[in-house]
Design a protein around this motif. Structure first.
Motif, mmCIF file in Angstrom:
data_model
loop_
_atom_site.group_PDB
_atom_site.id
_atom_site.type_symbol
_atom_site.label_atom_id
_atom_site.label_comp_id
_atom_site.label_asym_id
_atom_site.label_seq_id
_atom_site.Cartn_x
_atom_site.Cartn_y
_atom_site.Cartn_z
ATOM 1 N N SER A 112 79.068 28.595 16.190
ATOM 2 C CA SER A 112 80.228 27.953 15.643
ATOM 3 C C SER A 112 80.162 27.837 14.209
ATOM 4 O O SER A 112 81.232 27.836 13.440
ATOM 5 N N LYS A 113 78.971 27.843 13.490
ATOM 6 C CA LYS A 113 79.061 27.794 11.949
ATOM 7 C C LYS A 113 78.687 29.068 11.299
ATOM 8 O O LYS A 113 78.544 29.126 10.238
ATOM 9 N N THR A 129 82.181 18.480 7.315
ATOM 10 C CA THR A 129 81.678 17.741 6.213
ATOM 11 C C THR A 129 82.116 18.338 4.733
ATOM 12 O O THR A 129 82.344 19.865 4.860
ATOM 13 N N PRO A 130 82.388 17.591 3.942
ATOM 14 C CA PRO A 130 82.903 18.294 2.551
ATOM 15 C C PRO A 130 82.221 19.380 2.127
ATOM 16 O O PRO A 130 82.593 20.414 1.592
ATOM 17 N N LEU A 131 80.874 19.154 2.249
ATOM 18 C CA LEU A 131 79.859 20.391 1.585
ATOM 19 C C LEU A 131 80.089 21.882 2.476
ATOM 20 O O LEU A 131 80.331 22.886 1.997
ATOM 21 N N GLU A 132 80.319 21.557 4.162
ATOM 22 C CA GLU A 132 80.473 22.694 4.777
ATOM 23 C C GLU A 132 81.864 23.398 4.420
ATOM 24 O O GLU A 132 82.027 24.295 4.554
ATOM 25 N N ASN A 134 83.662 23.210 1.471
ATOM 26 C CA ASN A 134 83.401 23.855 0.547
ATOM 27 C C ASN A 134 82.789 25.283 0.325
ATOM 28 O O ASN A 134 83.247 26.192 0.107
ATOM 29 N N LEU A 135 81.907 25.136 1.291
ATOM 30 C CA LEU A 135 81.084 26.414 1.625
ATOM 31 C C LEU A 135 81.878 27.663 2.173
ATOM 32 O O LEU A 135 82.069 28.663 1.755
ATOM 33 N N ARG A 138 84.492 28.781 -0.100
ATOM 34 C CA ARG A 138 83.800 29.712 -1.078
ATOM 35 C C ARG A 138 83.633 31.058 -0.785
ATOM 36 O O ARG A 138 83.737 32.210 -1.283
ATOM 37 N N LEU A 160 75.045 32.623 -1.093
ATOM 38 C CA LEU A 160 75.680 31.378 -0.946
ATOM 39 C C LEU A 160 75.369 31.036 0.491
ATOM 40 O O LEU A 160 75.554 32.034 1.544
ATOM 41 N N GLY A 161 74.936 29.879 0.978
ATOM 42 C CA GLY A 161 74.845 29.404 2.390
ATOM 43 C C GLY A 161 73.376 29.020 2.659
ATOM 44 O O GLY A 161 72.513 28.922 1.680
ATOM 45 N N TYR A 162 73.340 29.102 3.941
ATOM 46 C CA TYR A 162 72.057 28.525 4.552
ATOM 47 C C TYR A 162 70.717 29.616 4.411
ATOM 48 O O TYR A 162 71.160 30.741 4.676
ATOM 49 N N GLY A 163 69.505 29.038 4.457
ATOM 50 C CA GLY A 163 68.342 29.883 4.843
ATOM 51 C C GLY A 163 67.960 30.875 3.752
ATOM 52 O O GLY A 163 68.417 31.014 2.890
ATOM 53 N N PRO A 166 70.954 34.054 3.047
ATOM 54 C CA PRO A 166 72.169 33.077 2.960
ATOM 55 C C PRO A 166 73.428 34.028 3.655
ATOM 56 O O PRO A 166 73.187 35.200 3.638
ATOM 57 N N THR A 250 72.826 32.624 12.527
ATOM 58 C CA THR A 250 74.156 33.173 12.121
ATOM 59 C C THR A 250 73.953 34.266 11.745
ATOM 60 O O THR A 250 74.951 35.271 11.410
ATOM 61 N N TYR B 13 62.285 28.062 4.805
ATOM 62 C CA TYR B 13 62.674 27.714 5.990
ATOM 63 C C TYR B 13 63.719 28.600 6.294
ATOM 64 O O TYR B 13 64.422 29.373 5.594
ATOM 65 N N ASP B 14 63.839 28.849 7.824
ATOM 66 C CA ASP B 14 64.975 30.068 8.274
ATOM 67 C C ASP B 14 66.186 28.975 8.556
ATOM 68 O O ASP B 14 66.133 27.719 8.521
ATOM 69 N N SER B 15 67.324 29.673 8.615
ATOM 70 C CA SER B 15 68.537 29.079 8.581
ATOM 71 C C SER B 15 68.578 28.054 10.058
ATOM 72 O O SER B 15 69.182 27.164 9.826
ATOM 73 N N LEU B 18 67.192 24.870 9.185
ATOM 74 C CA LEU B 18 68.092 24.107 8.005
ATOM 75 C C LEU B 18 69.359 23.756 8.758
ATOM 76 O O LEU B 18 69.722 22.459 8.667
ATOM 77 N N ASP B 33 77.444 13.204 4.223
ATOM 78 C CA ASP B 33 77.271 14.582 3.921
ATOM 79 C C ASP B 33 75.765 15.049 3.770
ATOM 80 O O ASP B 33 75.173 13.931 3.013
ATOM 81 N N GLN B 42 74.616 30.038 -6.677
ATOM 82 C CA GLN B 42 75.823 29.801 -5.800
ATOM 83 C C GLN B 42 75.858 28.566 -5.009
ATOM 84 O O GLN B 42 76.887 27.881 -4.814
ATOM 85 N N ASN B 43 74.689 28.141 -4.256
ATOM 86 C CA ASN B 43 74.537 27.143 -3.438
ATOM 87 C C ASN B 43 74.495 25.919 -4.416
ATOM 88 O O ASN B 43 75.122 24.840 -4.242
ATOM 89 N N ILE B 46 78.289 25.257 -5.180
ATOM 90 C CA ILE B 46 78.807 24.493 -4.119
ATOM 91 C C ILE B 46 78.218 22.958 -4.021
ATOM 92 O O ILE B 46 79.349 22.121 -3.929
ATOM 93 N N SER B 50 80.756 19.735 -4.341
ATOM 94 C CA SER B 50 80.821 18.746 -3.172
ATOM 95 C C SER B 50 80.260 17.321 -3.838
ATOM 96 O O SER B 50 80.079 16.492 -3.096
#
Lengths: 275, 517
Positions: A112-113, A129-132, A134-135, A138, A160-163, A166, A250, B13-15, B18, B33, B42-43, B46, B50
C-alpha cells in the motif's frame, strides 16, 4: 563449505584475490565492496543478478572467507547467470495487452505504501501523515517530469524515500529499464538517454549506483528479467510479477511502476521525445 | 509542535525495517509524524517541507539514517524516540548491534547479572553455536532463537546439554516459557503443574493456551525447535527437556508434542519415561495411537486433546471420562457445522486454509485429509498434493504462509498481515470457495494490532455473505493484544470464531462434507 549455485556474468572473480570489505549485511544478502564494484552474496530466494553470487548459506563459513580469507572457491564448474535480455520484433498490441495485465496486478497486489499510486490515484489514501503526503507529492511531480523526458527530474527523484535504495531510485531504475526494453523490442536506440539519466543519477550511494549502472546497460536481475520475458511471451505474467513484488517492501513494486509508466509512454508515441 | 531527532551515522537499514518502525511509531500516543529516512538531499528537502528538518540533519550523508519525530509535547516526542530506538534494535536486519547500553559479550552480560542461569541467543547463525557452547560450558541453559547454525556446532551444543543436564532449546526455537517467563513468541499463561516439551512452535503455543484457558496451568514449556527430532540430532534437547520435567517437583503432568519421532528417538524416549511415575500425554501429530501407548504415555490425537487431557490429569479426572467427553462432543461439532452449511451459497464447495502457524497448518491438514481426502498444499502430507504454484490454490487447499517462499523480504505473517490479507481477498473472489479458514496467533512477539490490521479484511470478505470465514485464535485473555476484544471484533465482522484449532477444523471439515464437496 559454502555451496555456490551461480555466479553473475558481471562478477570479476579476480576480486577474490584482492582486498574487499563488507558494505552491508542483511538476512539474505551480504554486499561486499570490491575494487571492481559491489559484489553480492545472496541466497537462492533472492536469485541471480549481474553482480550476484548465489549461495546455499550466507553465514556458515562466511567469516573464514571474508575475514580470514581461508576459503578458496572452485568456480570452474559453477553455472554463469546471464543477465542480458534479447528480443526483437515485438507485436505492439500483444505487448500492450500483457502490459495491462502487469498494471492490473501491480495496482491490486503491491504494497500500500509503494509508488503504485502513480498508476491509481486512489492509492494516495494510504499516505496519511504530512511527511508521507509530501513524499508522495514529490514523487508524483518528479516522475511526471521524467515521463515528459525532462531528465533534470532525475535530480529531484534520486535519493527520495525510505531504505538503502529509496523509492525515487527504484522508479528511475524502472524507467531506464523501460527505455532498454523498448530499444530491444523495436530496435530504436535509447542509449544516449539511458547513459545521461544514469550519469545524472550518480550519488555516493554505491548500492543504488550499482543497480542503475547495470540497468542502464541492459543487464537485469533474475526476477526482473523474468518479468520482461513474460511480457514478451505472455506466459507466467502473474507469477513473475508477484515474485518481483516480493522483492523488498516496496522496491519490486516501485521498479515495476517506473517501468510500466515508462514503457506505456514510449508505446503511446513518446519515443520521438527520447531520440 | 515540537520536533526532535537523531542522526545514526553509517547505519544501514532496509526499507522493510524503516517502514514498519515508522508505521508503529506513528501510532504512539500524541505523535503526529515520524520520519526514518536515509540522509539524502532529497529526503532532507522532504523533511524541510514537512517542518521536520533539524539543524543536526543538515550535514548528514546518504548513508546516515535520520530519525525525526513530531508530537504534542517534548516529553511525548522524547518517549517516542526512545521507543523507535528500541524497535530499530529489535528489527535490525544487519548483524551489528548499535546499542551502547547492552553488554556486548556473554562475559560482560554475566558481570551485569551474575545470577542468570539461562542465555537467549539471537545472533547470526554462524556465531550462535559457539555462543551456545560457551554458555553451556559456564553451566547455563540456552535458548537458541537463531537458525542457520552450523549443524556440527548445534549437535555439539545439544550433546553438552544432554551430558550436563542443561536445556538447549533450539536452534530455530521460537517459543518457551521458563519459570513463568515467556521467551520468543509465547503466550501469557497461568502457572500450574503441567510441563510441556515441544518440537513444534505454534503447537506449544496452542497447547499451553488451551490449558490456561481451561483452568490448567503451566510449570514449564520447553521448546526444542523442530530439527531436534531429526535423526542427526537424535532428539537430544527433547530428552533433556523431558528429564528436566521428570525431576521438576512443580511438574505433575508431562505433555509431549512433536511430529512422529524416528525409531531411534522413540527408543530413547521409552527408556527415559520408564524412570517416572508422572502421567505423560503424548501428542505426536499424525502418528498411530499405538506408538504413544508403547511409550507408556496417554495418546492425544490433536493439540486440543493433548491440552484438555493434560488439564483433566492435572485435576485428577481419569482418562476414560475425558475420552467420553471428547467423543460426545462430536455431536455438537456436527450441529454447528449443519447450521453453517445452510448458509453456504450453492456452487461453492472448497476449503481454503491460510495459516500463520506451521504446526497449526499441519494439524488441520491431518484432520481434513482424514475427513475429506485430497488436500493440496505448499507443505503437503504427500508430495503428489503439492501445489503447482504456492500463490494459487487448487480445490481444497492449505497454505502455510510462514514458509520461506512467502517471507522473502518481508516479516513473518504472524507480524505482518499484509500478504495474507491480500490472499484472503483473492480466495474470496473464487466463486467455488465455500469456507476460508484462518489462524490468528497472538501473544508476545506477534502483531500487536490485529483489530486494525486484520479485522477490516474479514469485514470486506463477509459483507456480501457468500463465503464463510472461520478464524481460530491461539492465545489467552492475558496476552497483550486483548483476546476477548479481538474475538468480538472478528465476530462483529462476520467471522465464525473459535479458540481451538482441532475443534474449529472439524467444524469446517463437516461443513465441507455436508455441502457435498
Amino acid at each position: 563449505m559454502m555451496k555456490i549455485f551461480s555466479i553473475g556474468d558481471m562478477v570479476n572473480i579476480s576480486f577474490l584475490d584482492w582486498s574487499f570489505s563488507i558494505h552491508s549485511v542483511f538476512k539474505e544478502v551480504i554486499n561486499l565492496e570490491t575494487q571492481y564494484g559491489i559484489v553480492s552474496f545472496v541466497l537462492k530466494s533472492i536469485g541471480g543478478g549481474p553482480n550476484n553470487i548465489v549461495v546455499d548459506s550466507l553465514y556458515e563459513n562466511f567469516d573464514s572467507f571474508v575475514f580470514k580469507k581461508e576459503i578458496k572457491f572452485d568456480l570452474s564448474n559453477v553455472p554463469m547467470y546471464d543477465s542480458t535480455f534479447h528480443f526483437c520484433n515485438a507485436d505492439k498490441i500483444y505487448l500492450m495487452n500483457n502490459i495491462y495485465k502487469l498494471e492490473y496486478i501491480l495496482i491490486n497486489e503491491s504494497n500500500s505504501k509503494s509508488a503504485a499510486f502513480l498508476l491509481d490515484e486512489k492509492r494516495l489514501e494510504n499516505f496519511k501523515t504530512p511527511l508521507e503526503i509530501n513524499l508522495a507529492r514529490r514523487i508524483q511531480i518528479g516522475f511526471q517530469k521524467l515521463l515528459n523526458f525532462d531528465i533534470s527530474a532525475v535530480k529531484t527523484l534520486k535519493g527520495l524515500g525510505y531504505g538503502l535504495t529509496p523509492q525515487g531510485d527504484d522508479l528511475i531504475d524502472g524507467f531506464i529499464a523501460a527505455l532498454f526494453f523498448y530499444e530491444t523490442c523495436f530496435n530504436i536506440s535509447t542509449y544516449r538517454l539511458r547513459k545521461e539519466i544514469y550519469m545524472l543519477a550518480l550519488t555516493n550511494n554505491k548500492l543504488s549506483n550499482t543497480f542503475l549502472y547495470y540497468t542502464s546497460r541492459g543487464l537485469f536481475y533474475e526476477r526482473f528479467k523474468n518479468v520482461l520475458l513474460s511480457l514478451v511471451s505472455g506466459e507466467n505474467i502473474e507469477h513473475t510479477v508477484k515474485s518481483m513484488l516480493a522483492f523488498g517492501e516496496t522496491s519490486g513494486a516501485d521498479i515495476l511502476t517506473g517501468f510500466l509508466k515508462g514503457i506505456k509512454i514510449l508505446l503511446e508515441g513518446g519515443s520521438a521525445l527520447c531520440q | 509542535m515540537p520536533v526532535k531527532g537523531i542522526v545514526k551515522k553509517g547505519a544501514y537499514y532496509d526499507s522493510v525495517t524503516l517502514m514498519l518502525v515508522a508505521r508503529d511509531a506513528t501510532k504512539l500516543d500524541g505523535i503526529e509524524d515520524v520520519a526514518l529516512m536515509m540522509g539524502t538531499l532529497q529526503n532532507k528537502s522532504i523533511l524541510e517541507t514537512s517542518n521536520m528538518l533539524l539543524q543536526e540533519f543538515k550535514d548528514a550523508q546518504d548513508n546516515d539514517l535520520l530519525i525525526a519525530v513530531k508530537g504534542g509535547s517534548e516529553e511525548l516526542v522524547e518517549k517516542a524516540l526512545k521507543e523507535i530506538e528500541k524497535l530499530l534494535s529489535k528489527g535490525k536486519s544487519s548483524e551489528e548491534s548499535q546499542s551502547d547500553f547492552v553488554p556486548r559479550s556473554l562475559e560482560s552480560a554475566l558481570k551485569v547479572m551474575n545470577d542468570a542461569n539461562l542465555v537467549l541467543i539471537s545472533v547470526a547463525g554462524k556465531y550462535a553455536g559457539d555462543e551456545a557452547i560457551k554458555a553451556l560450558r559456564n553451566g547455563l541453559h540456552v535458548m537458541i532463537f537463531s537458525d542457520n547454525v552450523p549443524k556440527e556446532k548445534a549437535l555439539l551444543a545439544k550433546q553438552i546439554g544432554y551430558e550436563k543436564g542443561l536445556l538447549v532449546m533450539g536452534p530455530d526455537c521460537g517459543t518457551a516459557i521458563i519459570n513463568g517467563a515467556p521467551l520468543g513468541f509465547s503466550n501469557v499463561v497461568e502457572r500450574g503443574d503441567i510441563g510441556i516439551v515441544s518440537a513444534a512452535g505454534t503447537g506449544l503455543q496452542e497447547v499451553s493456551s488451551i490449558i490456561s484457558n481451561n483452568g490448567g496451568g503451566i510449570s514449564q514449556a520447553i521448546g526444542t525447535g523442530g530439527i531436534d527430532m531429526k535423526d542427526y540430532y537424535g532428539g537430544l534437547s527433547f530428552l533433556t527437556g523431558l528429564r528436566a520435567l521428570i525431576d521438576d517437583p512443580q511438574t505433575k503432568v508431562i505433555t509431549l508434542i512433536s511430529k512422529p519421532p524416528s525409531e531411534i528417538v522413540l527408543k530413547k524416549l521409552k527408556d527415559t519415561l520408564k524412570t517416572t511415575n508422572k502421567p505423560v500425554v503424548g501428542c505426536f501429530l499424525g502418528a498411530d495411537e499405538s506408538v504413544v501407548k508403547d511409550l507408556g504415555a496417554l495418546p492425544a490425537k490433536t493439540l486440543e486433546e493433548a491440552a484438555l487431557l493434560s488439564v483433566s490429569l492435572s485435576k485428577g479426572i481419569p482418562f476414560e471420562s475425558f475420552k467420553k467427553e471428547i467423543d460426545e462432543r462430536e455431536i455438537t461439532i456436527k450441529k454447528e457445522a449443519e447450521e453453517l452449511a445452510e448458509k453456504v451459497k450453492q456452487g461453492r464447495k472448497y476449503f481454503r486454509g491460510l495459516f500463520q502457524g506451521g504446526t497449526l497448518a499441519y494439524e488441520t491438514e491431518l484432520i481434513l485429509t482424514e475427513m475429506l481426502g485430497k488436500i493440496y498444499s505448499n507443505v503437503p502430507l504427500k508430495e503428489e498434493f503439492r501445489l503447482k504454484d504456492s500463490w494459487k490454490s487448487e480445490k481444497h487447499t492449505i497454505v502455510d504462509l510462514g514458509e520461506d517462499e512467502f517471507t522473502v523480504g518481508r516479516p513473518h505473517p504472524q507480524i505482518d498481515f499484509q500478504l495474507r490479507n491480500k490472499r484472503i481477498l483473492e480466495e474470496a473472489k473464487d466463486s467455488e470457495v465455500a469456507l476460508i479458514y484462518l489462524d490468528l496467533v497472538i501473544g508476545y512477539g506477534t502483531n500487536m494490532h490485529p483489530i486494525e490490521d486484520f479485522v477490516p479484511t474479514i469485514e470486506e470478505v463477509t459483507k456480501n455473505g457468500e463465503v464463510i470465514v472461520m478464524v481460530n485464535v491461539t492465545g489467552t485473555d492475558k496476552d497483550p493484544q486483548d483476546k476477548k476484544a479481538i474475538m468480538k471484533a472478528l465476530r462483529d465482522a462476520g467471522a465464525v470464531v473459535y479458540d481451538r484449532n482441532a475443534y474449529a477444523t472439524k467444524v469446517a471439515g463437516n461443513v465441507i462434507k455436508l455441502i457435498g464437496a
